[in-house]
Design an enzyme around this catalytic site. Structure first.
Site, PDB file in Angstrom:
ATOM      1  N   LYS A 144     -17.643  -4.475 -14.237  1.00  0.00           N
ATOM      2  CA  LYS A 144     -16.606  -5.183 -13.628  1.00  0.00           C
ATOM      3  C   LYS A 144     -17.036  -6.818 -13.311  1.00  0.00           C
ATOM      4  CE  LYS A 144     -13.742  -1.956 -11.184  1.00  0.00           C
ATOM      5  NZ  LYS A 144     -13.029  -1.718  -9.862  1.00  0.00           N
ATOM      6  N   ARG A 180      -7.113   3.308   5.262  1.00  0.00           N
ATOM      7  CA  ARG A 180      -5.745   2.597   5.368  1.00  0.00           C
ATOM      8  C   ARG A 180      -4.596   3.455   5.329  1.00  0.00           C
ATOM      9  NH1 ARG A 180      -6.679  -1.445   0.589  1.00  0.00           N
ATOM     10  NH2 ARG A 180      -7.649   0.627  -0.232  1.00  0.00           N
ATOM     11  N   SER A 213      -8.786  -6.391  -1.384  1.00  0.00           N
ATOM     12  CA  SER A 213      -9.143  -7.514  -2.013  1.00  0.00           C
ATOM     13  C   SER A 213      -8.369  -8.020  -3.305  1.00  0.00           C
ATOM     14  CB  SER A 213     -10.600  -7.339  -2.383  1.00  0.00           C
ATOM     15  OG  SER A 213     -11.449  -7.350  -1.017  1.00  0.00           O
TER      16      SER A 213
END
Length: 159
Positions: free
Chosen positions: A41, A90, A127
């Site tokens: 990545k 989350r 992000s």
């Protein structure tokens, strides 16, 4: 000495990440922030830039060490005698994935994973979302620390 690690790519670090790291820093003598290197990545920020930003915004905690890692997180933990991984959750969807990772990690090495529920203020924050909003000129000042906001502006340009 009680030690834990908070792993992630942190591209870039957000206020949600800081919340989890700060809470871990109150529970452990040393918190390692392990910045994942994923060569498949291309991140917005280089690894060294991420590390520097994280060091800057976690300096107030006084017991946070930041470094990169490549490979298995459990190997990082074994090399540094870290018995615990701290992860923020989350949503339920995070739990499904993180539970599998936690079970694999304890099976591979005996390293425990502790889940910390994210502050509801940051439950939607990632992000990727910060980068996308910032790239389109949206205001992310309430989502990232000031040094990260400045770095995003410098990297993406202000629209």
């Amino acid at each position: 000495m009680r030690r834990a690690v908070c792993p992630g790519s942190f591209d870039p670090i957000t206020n949600g990440h800081l919340d989890i790291i700060g809470r871990a820093s109150r529970l452990y003598d040393v918190v390692h922030v392990a910045v994942m290197i994923n060569q498949s990545k291309k991140g917005l920020f280089e690894i060294d830039e991420r590390i520097e930003l994280i060091r800057e915004v976690t300096a107030e905690f006084g017991n946070v060490q930041v470094e990169s890692f490549h490979g298995l997180l459990v190997d990082f933990c074994k090399q540094r005698d870290i018995p615990a991984i701290v992860k923020g959750l989350r949503a339920v969807s995070d739990f499904d994935y993180e539970l599998q990772m936690a079970q694999m990690n304890i099976g591979l090495s005996g390293v425990e994973t502790l889940f910390v529920p994210t502050n509801p203020t940051y439950s939607f924050l990632s992000s990727s979302l910060v980068k996308e909003v910032a790239a389109w000129g949206g205001d992310v000042s309430h989502l990232v620390p000031e040094p990260v906001l400045a770095a995003l502006g410098g990297r993406l340009g202000k629209k």
